[in-house]
Scaffold this motif. Structure first.
Motif, PDB file in Angstrom:
ATOM      1  N   PHE A 142       5.960 -78.051   9.090  1.00  0.00           N
ATOM      2  CA  PHE A 142       7.178 -77.369   8.639  1.00  0.00           C
ATOM      3  C   PHE A 142       6.893 -76.207   7.800  1.00  0.00           C
ATOM      4  O   PHE A 142       6.204 -76.007   6.857  1.00  0.00           O
ATOM      5  CB  PHE A 142       7.949 -78.243   7.863  1.00  0.00           C
ATOM      6  CG  PHE A 142       9.360 -78.054   7.564  1.00  0.00           C
ATOM      7  CD1 PHE A 142      10.647 -78.377   8.254  1.00  0.00           C
ATOM      8  CD2 PHE A 142       9.776 -77.192   6.518  1.00  0.00           C
ATOM      9  CE1 PHE A 142      11.960 -78.113   8.020  1.00  0.00           C
ATOM     10  CE2 PHE A 142      10.820 -76.714   6.205  1.00  0.00           C
ATOM     11  CZ  PHE A 142      12.052 -77.345   6.876  1.00  0.00           C
ATOM     12  N   GLU A 143       7.660 -74.885   8.197  1.00  0.00           N
ATOM     13  CA  GLU A 143       7.446 -73.905   7.404  1.00  0.00           C
ATOM     14  C   GLU A 143       8.670 -73.104   6.823  1.00  0.00           C
ATOM     15  O   GLU A 143       9.737 -73.272   7.497  1.00  0.00           O
ATOM     16  CB  GLU A 143       6.937 -72.655   8.498  1.00  0.00           C
ATOM     17  CG  GLU A 143       5.218 -72.933   8.911  1.00  0.00           C
ATOM     18  CD  GLU A 143       4.896 -71.795   9.528  1.00  0.00           C
ATOM     19  OE1 GLU A 143       3.749 -71.726   9.787  1.00  0.00           O
ATOM     20  OE2 GLU A 143       5.566 -70.814   9.940  1.00  0.00           O
ATOM     21  N   LEU A 144       8.752 -72.490   5.697  1.00  0.00           N
ATOM     22  CA  LEU A 144       9.667 -71.885   5.063  1.00  0.00           C
ATOM     23  C   LEU A 144       9.258 -70.487   4.640  1.00  0.00           C
ATOM     24  O   LEU A 144       8.270 -70.380   4.193  1.00  0.00           O
ATOM     25  CB  LEU A 144      10.368 -72.351   4.151  1.00  0.00           C
ATOM     26  CG  LEU A 144       9.844 -72.852   2.746  1.00  0.00           C
ATOM     27  CD1 LEU A 144      10.032 -71.406   1.771  1.00  0.00           C
ATOM     28  CD2 LEU A 144      10.414 -73.941   2.068  1.00  0.00           C
ATOM     29  N   THR A 145       9.884 -69.618   5.234  1.00  0.00           N
ATOM     30  CA  THR A 145       9.763 -68.020   4.803  1.00  0.00           C
ATOM     31  C   THR A 145      10.431 -67.760   3.607  1.00  0.00           C
ATOM     32  O   THR A 145      11.647 -67.951   3.575  1.00  0.00           O
ATOM     33  CB  THR A 145       9.674 -66.984   6.102  1.00  0.00           C
ATOM     34  OG1 THR A 145       8.964 -67.753   7.020  1.00  0.00           O
ATOM     35  CG2 THR A 145       9.516 -65.591   5.527  1.00  0.00           C
ATOM     36  N   GLY A 146       9.928 -67.455   2.493  1.00  0.00           N
ATOM     37  CA  GLY A 146      10.766 -67.195   1.452  1.00  0.00           C
ATOM     38  C   GLY A 146      10.466 -65.697   0.667  1.00  0.00           C
ATOM     39  O   GLY A 146       9.249 -65.142   1.051  1.00  0.00           O
ATOM     40  N   GLY A 147      11.367 -64.969   0.240  1.00  0.00           N
ATOM     41  CA  GLY A 147      10.992 -63.512  -0.333  1.00  0.00           C
ATOM     42  C   GLY A 147      11.550 -63.452  -1.698  1.00  0.00           C
ATOM     43  O   GLY A 147      12.135 -64.364  -2.250  1.00  0.00           O
ATOM     44  N   ASP A 148      11.663 -62.358  -2.287  1.00  0.00           N
ATOM     45  CA  ASP A 148      12.261 -62.157  -3.425  1.00  0.00           C
ATOM     46  C   ASP A 148      13.862 -61.703  -3.436  1.00  0.00           C
ATOM     47  O   ASP A 148      14.336 -61.477  -2.510  1.00  0.00           O
ATOM     48  CB  ASP A 148      11.307 -61.040  -4.268  1.00  0.00           C
ATOM     49  CG  ASP A 148      11.620 -59.603  -3.351  1.00  0.00           C
ATOM     50  OD1 ASP A 148      11.347 -59.555  -2.415  1.00  0.00           O
ATOM     51  OD2 ASP A 148      12.324 -58.554  -4.062  1.00  0.00           O
ATOM     52  N   ARG A 149      14.386 -61.940  -4.602  1.00  0.00           N
ATOM     53  CA  ARG A 149      15.865 -61.922  -4.646  1.00  0.00           C
ATOM     54  C   ARG A 149      16.316 -60.463  -3.945  1.00  0.00           C
ATOM     55  O   ARG A 149      17.352 -60.381  -3.483  1.00  0.00           O
ATOM     56  CB  ARG A 149      16.371 -61.994  -5.970  1.00  0.00           C
ATOM     57  CG  ARG A 149      17.790 -62.016  -6.129  1.00  0.00           C
ATOM     58  CD  ARG A 149      18.235 -62.630  -7.522  1.00  0.00           C
ATOM     59  NE  ARG A 149      17.865 -61.770  -8.594  1.00  0.00           N
ATOM     60  CZ  ARG A 149      18.411 -60.756  -9.010  1.00  0.00           C
ATOM     61  NH1 ARG A 149      19.490 -60.359  -8.552  1.00  0.00           N
ATOM     62  NH2 ARG A 149      17.817 -59.975 -10.037  1.00  0.00           N
ATOM     63  N   GLU A 150      15.437 -59.556  -4.477  1.00  0.00           N
ATOM     64  CA  GLU A 150      15.850 -58.059  -3.886  1.00  0.00           C
ATOM     65  C   GLU A 150      15.532 -57.755  -2.710  1.00  0.00           C
ATOM     66  O   GLU A 150      16.226 -56.841  -2.114  1.00  0.00           O
ATOM     67  CB  GLU A 150      15.171 -56.875  -4.881  1.00  0.00           C
ATOM     68  CG  GLU A 150      15.703 -57.126  -6.397  1.00  0.00           C
ATOM     69  CD  GLU A 150      14.986 -58.199  -7.151  1.00  0.00           C
ATOM     70  OE1 GLU A 150      13.945 -58.822  -6.691  1.00  0.00           O
ATOM     71  OE2 GLU A 150      15.340 -58.436  -8.353  1.00  0.00           O
TER      72      GLU A 150
END
Length: 531
Positions: A104-112
């Protein structure tokens, strides 16, 4: 007015306004804390037991690390906003009998959305893998805000950083910031996508798994120094943080008795107990997070000092009582005995061995029973020192016993003891659990009649069927393998005999004096020539 004291039962928290606990959840909390605190009845657990469940670590969420500050191998907490999540099957050739395996993978970034996204991944397997994947897909849907902590590694194939986690439940979901909609992160999130309880989860646990955060607890999880707890029963770190925040806020500090004298606290620069209990859970804004991570904060120093102080004092009291006890065996060390010992020795003792033997002889001839620990590396000659101790008892007409943790070690001691003691005309016996019943009875009868002067064995020595005619010295090899009860049981086989325990486990002297505070400690810090 504060409504909680240290003695408030945990099951009563549900009745206190603002706790956010239902009676069922309060009972679950009491049961979880009972397991940690060693309570038999969960209804006996109280607020003090809960407050003794300290954080595993701390995070400075007033200044979380930005994605572009990551580097290979760093252990850090990073705030992420989920962009996409899902699972794919791997190991399709594992065989028909093996359960399916997924990543299971989740890709996440910064709010901006200006920095390169990173990946958080973990494995899922088993027959319930698909409903688990569905649960995580809903839990970590697009726009969800979370904190991911761990060791970040550079993945050249993905051209970004990856965090591999073992327990995805430790990925903590945070309240969404008010500006999220400005960046379109939550535009596709609907109420129907909120995560339902994980598969195989009791319905009563649903309240514990909710990711919604009540307004009064919103600031507990962000923009401050935040405690991170290990999971306690069904309670995740976020729920524990909320409960403890409420308890600390409502705690009547007047109910926290100060148990250290003021002069002692002042000399050691210690804060009071009430401040220590609250600050160890919620560090003040002015505190250095590095001091909390290294257990050197004012709160840690106070509580650590308190625990060691009372442990040391209690052990000193035990030692004082022991020295008042009358000794059953009276052992004399004569020049003739020393000469006989020298004739039996196959080699010359090292200076360290001779020093320890002198300490033991002083114990044997004293009015108080000996209770001494010998610490030395493997091969330093602890066994020959033990044999000399046992020989002194036998020469005075007493029996001596040596208890080893395993039958293999007991047999080794038995063979060495025979070569040492039988030259002096003494009988050596072996008593271990694997012996036939008839052989055990024969050895036990010989021990009771005093026909065997030296007895080597395992736990079989402390069985009810074993009686000594007159036990003078008891030796225990590998002290850390035996509990206090086993040591006491062997001691009861004689009339308060002298006790010598041995260990090869490296223990700093200061720690040995604390852990084995009821024992006098001797150190063999020199190896014989050729070893």
């Amino acid at each position: 007015m504060p409504s909680i004291s240290l003695k408030t039962p945990l099951v009563d928290l549900a009745a206190i306004k603002g706790s956010g606990l239902s009676p069922a959840v309060a009972r679950k909390l009491a049961a979880a804390v009972a397991g940690f605190a060693g309570r038999v009845d969960p209804y006996d657990t109280n607020v003090e037991d809960l407050l003794c469940y300290f954080p595993a670590r701390y995070e400075d969420r007033s200044n979380l690390l930005q994605i572009d500050k990551l580097y290979d191998g760093i252990e850090a907490s990073v705030e992420l906003f989920v962009r996409v999540s899902g699972a794919f099957q791997v190991g399709k050739n594992r065989g028909p009998k093996k359960p399916p395996l997924y990543i299971f993978e989740l890709t996440g970034g910064d709010r901006e959305r200006v920095r390169k996204p990173v990946v958080v991944m973990w494995f899922i397997s088993g027959k319930t893998a698909k409903p688990v994947i569905e649960y995580y897909s809903k839990r970590f849907s697009r726009g969800v805000r979370l904190v991911a902590h761990g060791r970040w590694e550079w993945d050249g194939r993905r051209n970004t950083f990856v965090l591999k986690v073992n327990r995805p439940e430790e990925l903590e979901i945070l309240p969404n910031s008010e500006d999220d909609e400005t960046f379109g992160l939550l535009s596709t999130v609907s109420d129907s996508q909120s995560a339902s309880p994980a598969p195989s989860q009791d319905r009563e646990d649903e309240e514990l798994e909710k990711d919604e955060i009540r307004a009064e607890f919103a600031t507990v999880h962000t923009a401050r120094h935040v405690p991170v707890y290990r999971k306690l029963g069904p309670f995740q770190t976020k729920r524990l943080r909320e409960i403890l925040s409420f308890v600390v806020k409502e705690l009547d500090v007047g109910s926290v008795d100060e148990n250290l004298p003021s002069g002692l606290r002042e000399r050691n620069g210690l804060i009071n107990r009430a401040d220590a209990i609250t600050e160890i859970h919620f560090p003040p804004d002015s505190a250095k997070i590095s001091e909390y991570e290294s257990y050197r904060s004012n709160a840690h120093r106070r509580l650590i000092f308190e625990e060691f102080f009372w442990l040391s004092l209690s052990l000193q009291l035990i030692r004082g009582e022991r020295r008042k006890e009358s000794k059953g065996s009276v052992i004399e060390i004569t020049d003739e005995m020393k000469r006989r010992i020298a004739e039996l020795l196959p080699f010359r003792l090292t200076e360290a061995q001779r020093r320890v033997v002198r300490q033991i002889f002083a114990d044997l001839t004293s009015d108080a029973p000996m209770n001494r620990l010998i610490q030395g590396d493997v091969g330093s000659g602890k066994t020959i020192v033990a044999f000399i101790t046992m020989f002194a008892a036998i020469e005075n007409g007493y029996q001596a016993a040596l208890m080893a943790p395993t039958e293999i070690l007991a047999d080794q001691h038995y063979r060495n003891a025979r070569s040492f003691f039988e030259k002096a005309g003494y009988q050596v016996g072996l008593l271990i659990g694997s012996m036939k019943a008839t052989e055990k009875r024969r050895i036990q009868e010989s021990i009771a009649k005093g026909e065997i002067q030296v007895i080597i064995g395992t736990h079989a020595l402390i069985q009810d069927a074993v009686e000594f005619e007159d036990l003078g010295v008891a030796v225990i090899d590998e002290q850390h393998r035996f509990g206090v009860l086993q040591r006491a049981a062997l001691k009861k086989l004689g009339t308060n005999p002298d006790v010598l325990v041995m260990t090869a486990t490296p223990i700093p002297r200061s720690l040995a004096m604390t852990v084995y505070g009821d024992l006098d400690v001797s150190l063999i810090d020199e190896l014989p020539p050729g070893r």
